[in-house]
Design an enzyme around this catalytic site. Structure first.
Site: not given
Length: 245
Positions: A182-184
């Site tokens: 996951f990331c922004t």
């Protein structure tokens, strides 16, 4: 009532007319009085824009009229003021630099898990096949410090180009588990998931739309703190509201 519409979006798609495309996008942004940054590379487009809602929607309609961008998905948030000072359209080698040619748009996207499904997996502690779910934060350490999923793996990256070596070093810790990168907004975690699959890890997913889409669709269960964003808002809460700075 917030007056400014903010969007974040990316799409991995082969582009071969970058200088011309840059000029057309820049002209359209200026005409619609939008601010923010658009990155273009042979592997696709990445953008963060802000402006009036009508201008934003007009820009998206114009961009999606190009068949290459018809499937572009957008994350929305809102603010009282424009969080960008400039208008920039830049040509880069990669829209998110990993120094690894992991993205081949014609080969298709990485497997993804949507926000409601992930929230259910986290609540039950397993995926639907009973495998342990491991959350892998692909962001830089200072972003993680603002907030992340409870118990997420954090390799204290200082730049995304360190990710491939970190995977190779910790590969045994991920084997046999369901790994959700996951990331922004989704771009790092998609590239990360593709790379991990290339390294032979099974059961690897990206979080569809990243943290921002997770906040939008679920309200953020299992996420502690706030999400760092690269503009003047600094961080957003699970309600996508700006923090008091």
């Amino acid at each position: 009532m917030p007056l400014i519409t903010n969007i974040a979006a990316y799409l991995f798609v082969s582009l071969d007319d970058l200088p011309e495309l840059r000029e057309r996008i820049l002209a359209r942004m200026l005409a619609l009085e939008l601010k923010g940054t658009v990155l273009l590379a042979p592997e696709g487009i990445n953008l963060f824009l802000a402006g009036g809602q009508d201008g934003i929607e007009a820009f998206l309609d114009w961009l999606r009229a190009d068949a290459r961008f018809a499937s572009l998905l957008v994350k929305y948030s809102y603010s009282e003021t424009v969080p960008f000072k400039r208008v920039r359209v830049k040509i880069k080698r990669e829209i998110i630099r990993m120094n690894h040619p992991a993205i081949r748009p014609e080969a298709g996207r990485a497997p993804a898990v949507d926000a409601p499904t992930l929230a259910r997996w986290l609540a039950q502690g397993r995926d639907d096949r009973g495998r342990q779910v491991v959350m892998l934060d692909t962001r830089n350490g200072f972003e993680v410090d603002a907030g992340t999923f409870t118990g997420a793996i954090d390799w204290r990256l200082t730049k995304f180009s360190e990710f491939p070596e970190a995977v190779r070093e910790h590969r045994a810790d991920l084997a046999g588990k369901t790994v959700v990168s996951f990331c922004t907004g989704g771009i790092r975690c998609e590239k990360a998931a593709i790379f991990m699959a290339e390294e032979g890890l099974d059961h690897v997913y990206q979080l569809e739309g990243g943290i921002l889409k997770y906040f939008e669709e679920t309200g953020g269960p299992g996420f502690e703190g706030r999400c760092f964003v690269f503009d003047e808002r600094e961080t957003l809460g699970a309600d996508l509201a700006v923090s008091a700075v």
